[in-house]
Design an enzyme around this catalytic site. Structure first.
Site, PDB file in Angstrom:
ATOM      1  CG  ASP A  97      -1.810   1.177   1.289  1.00 18.94           C
ATOM      2  OD1 ASP A  97      -1.408   2.266   0.835  1.00 18.94           O
ATOM      3  OD2 ASP A  97      -2.943   1.026   1.747  1.00 18.94           O
ATOM      4  CG  HIS A  98       1.412   4.392  -3.096  1.00 16.38           C
ATOM      5  ND1 HIS A  98       0.143   4.127  -3.533  1.00 16.38           N
ATOM      6  CD2 HIS A  98       1.543   5.734  -3.146  1.00 16.38           C
ATOM      7  CE1 HIS A  98      -0.452   5.260  -3.856  1.00 16.38           C
ATOM      8  NE2 HIS A  98       0.366   6.256  -3.626  1.00 16.38           N
ATOM      9  CG  HIS A 104      -4.221   4.423  -0.555  1.00 13.84           C
ATOM     10  ND1 HIS A 104      -3.278   3.430  -0.581  1.00 13.84           N
ATOM     11  CD2 HIS A 104      -4.460   4.739  -1.852  1.00 13.84           C
ATOM     12  CE1 HIS A 104      -2.953   3.164  -1.843  1.00 13.84           C
ATOM     13  NE2 HIS A 104      -3.664   3.941  -2.630  1.00 13.84           N
TER      14      HIS A 104
HETATM   15  C1  BG6 Z   1      -3.511   5.090  -6.124  1.00 14.58           C
HETATM   16  C2  BG6 Z   1      -4.887   5.196  -6.704  1.00 14.58           C
HETATM   17  O1  BG6 Z   1      -3.414   3.962  -5.313  1.00 14.58           O
HETATM   18  O2  BG6 Z   1      -3.226   6.251  -5.352  1.00 14.58           O
HETATM   19  C3  BG6 Z   1      -5.016   6.443  -7.543  1.00 14.58           C
HETATM   20  O3  BG6 Z   1      -5.145   4.056  -7.507  1.00 14.58           O
HETATM   21  C4  BG6 Z   1      -4.598   7.664  -6.755  1.00 14.58           C
HETATM   22  O4  BG6 Z   1      -6.344   6.584  -8.025  1.00 14.58           O
HETATM   23  C5  BG6 Z   1      -3.233   7.441  -6.106  1.00 14.58           C
HETATM   24  O5  BG6 Z   1      -4.539   8.763  -7.643  1.00 14.58           O
HETATM   25  C6  BG6 Z   1      -2.856   8.577  -5.190  1.00 14.58           C
HETATM   26  O6  BG6 Z   1      -1.542   8.385  -4.745  1.00 14.58           O
HETATM   27  P1  BG6 Z   1      -0.555   9.583  -4.496  1.00 14.58           P
HETATM   28  O7  BG6 Z   1       0.704   8.958  -4.022  1.00 14.58           O
HETATM   29  O8  BG6 Z   1      -0.419  10.325  -5.781  1.00 14.58           O
HETATM   30  O9  BG6 Z   1      -1.190  10.427  -3.420  1.00 14.58           O
END
Ligand code: BG6
Length: 505
Positions: A187-188, A250
């Site tokens: 989960d980044h 997230h």
């Molecule tokens: C991703 C979603 O996991 O996270 C996207 O699939 C979203 O829809 C993105 O735009 C947002 O990540 P970050 O790191 O740009 O805040």
């Protein structure tokens, strides 16, 4: 706390297989992060990156393609040619279907083990659509690549299922071949500095924990707002929507870090056990009253920062009568001693007024207002705002006296920003997470039971929304979301409040 930069068990040799080597994820995120790690000395001296994909291609072509991706997306840039050449020499390409990936990789891994005089750490990164995960895992295992429980690791990313049943089926497929301790579910958001800093803030400072409960906190609002629309991802997004895309993973992970009990040790299982305690204390959302706990929206045309934006249904690849939500808000209640009766409101949306993410912890008012008669005030609830994006940092919003003879109160910020304090850009989430995979640290990854709990919580909402057409579009691009989300929080006598935007430069 988990700090991948302190990992001292980084392997001495690494064989990283990238399945889906030609895809966007590999090009845009994984390889640029590996390159940044390389430049920062975060990869072992002896490593190989072996890309596998279906297209007949050459290693040379793949290297050239990755070079472009690195130039565009890496944090540190390409640097000098010698550095790039040394990295590029470690990249190879193998053309194979997903079922064959294991068979073509096995001899390469064996050869590396001979060349390096030891079996390397083998990381299998599935940068492929999730419907292929099970096939890939089966193929890897059939070639003996999953056997070494210590040295074979599998990395997968969301979407992990589209509901509880599909997640459990997918997970059973993966776990037929790899053990839980070998599976790294990305989960980044958990790789974001500011998200990890929630743990430091809460547990490295003695002043917050004593007031971090129902006696002092009135409610918590978590906002992840994007100005981006669906971009070129309609194919995926039309089957997902905001709840599955953002909330299930997230936002719930952020919620866990805000609300979990203190871990007794900062190891992966202890941290994840505390998250599970919290997730299992969540009050289920009753199928019959989903609208009391959740609101959805889909953007119509509108304006963002002076530019006209199309509605979601006019975006490329989106069905003209799509019922997919681009905005989701939910209210969570936690049935435990710490949080009884303290609502947590989570919201996320695309094409919102600003790109801003924050956790806003709102404290109860003082029990008695003893100010002189005629005191004026523009104060709001005292809040601790943790800014995840942009201008990462935090604000403590306090009510203070305005200078002058008259007694007046005004809300002012005690402000901390990473930019000013550390004066360097933090690593990107993929760097942090890849580094943790190499170190065998699972604390920043989702355990299967967490993912299942998240689906269990949201399944009634998913089902209810799928069964009823939304009143879409119901918010304009460039707004703060639909009215139903305002009603969700207003019913409790509260409001979302506009997120804290960084001061104009
Ligand atoms: C991703 C979603 O996991 O996270 C996207 O699939 C979203 O829809 C993105 O735009 C947002 O990540 P970050 O790191 O740009 O805040």
């Amino acid at each position: 706390m988990p700090n991948p930069s302190n990992h001292n068990d980084t392997p001495t040799t690494l064989f990283l297989a990238l399945l889906g080597a030609d895809g966007d994820l590999a090009w845009r995120l994984v390889v640029p992060a590996l390159y940044d790690l390389y430049r920062d000395g975060g990869l072992p001296e002896r490593f190989a990156i072996v890309g596998v994909d279906r297209k007949p291609d050459t290693s040379e072509a793949l290297r050239a393609h990755y070079r472009e991706g690195i130039e565009q997306f890496s944090r540190l840039g390409l640097g000098d040619e010698a550095t790039w050449n040394a990295f590029a020499a470690r990249i190879d390409y193998l053309a194979a279907d997903i079922e064959q990936a294991g068979a073509v990789l096995a001899p390469h891994l064996a050869q590396r083990a001979i060349d390096w005089g030891e079996p390397p750490l083998a990381v299998y990164y599935l940068a492929i659509p999730p419907r292929l995960f099970a096939t890939a895992a089966r193929g890897l295992a059939a070639s003996g690549l999953a056997v070494d429980r210590e040295r074979a690791r599998l990395v997968v990313e969301k979407p992990l299922g589209h509901d509880l049943a599909s997640f459990l089926a997918l997970d059973a497929d993966l776990r037929a071949h790899f053990q839980e301790g070998q599976i790294y579910r990305m989960d980044h958001f958990l790789g974001k500095e500011t998200v990890q800093n929630l743990l430091a803030l809460r547990f490295a400072n003695p002043i917050f924990e004593p007031i971090w409960d129902r006696r002092y906190i009135d409610h918590v609002a978590i906002t992840v707002a994007e100005t981006l629309g669906v971009e070129h991802r309609a194919g995926y997004y039309e089957g997902a929507g905001a709840l599955r895309d953002m909330v299930q993973n997230h936002l719930l992970q952020i919620f866990c870090l805000v609300a979990m009990e203190p871990p007794s040790r900062f190891d992966a299982d202890n941290l994840r056990d505390r998250k599970m305690d919290l997730l299992t204390a969540l009050r289920p959302i009753p199928a019959a009253s989903v609208d009391e706990f959740a609101a959805r929206g889909q953007y119509g045309a509108g304006w963002i920062h002076g530019a006209k934006m199309p509605g979601y249904r006019q975006e490329e690849g989106v069905a003209p009568a799509s019922n997919i939500e681009t905005y989701a808000a939910i209210k969570l209640l936690v049935d435990n001693w710490r949080w009884q009766d303290v609502p947590f409101y989570l919201r996320t949306g695309k094409r919102m007024a600003e790109a801003v993410s924050e956790v806003s912890i709102r404290f109860r008012p003082v029990p008695h207002q003893a100010w002189p008669a005629g005191t004026t005030s523009d104060h709001g609830p005292v809040r601790l705002v943790l800014r995840l994006h942009p201008d990462e940092g935090m604000d403590l919003k306090l009510n203070l006296k305005v200078p002058g003879a008259h007694f007046a109160l005004s809300q002012q910020d005690l402000r901390f920003t990473y930019r000013e304090a550390f004066q360097s850009a933090p690593p990107k989430p993929y760097e942090t997470l890849l580094s943790a995979v190499l170190a065998g640290d699972q604390s920043l990854f989702m355990r299967a039971d967490q993912v299942a709990s998240a689906w269990q919580l949201l399944d009634p909402v998913v089902q209810s929304w799928a069964a009823r057409p939304g009143d879409f579009p119901n918010y304009a691009a460039g707004s703060w979301g639909p009215e139903s989300a305002e009603r969700l929080i207003n019913r409790d006598g509260r409001g979302w409040l506009t997120p804290t935007l960084p001061p104009a430069e």
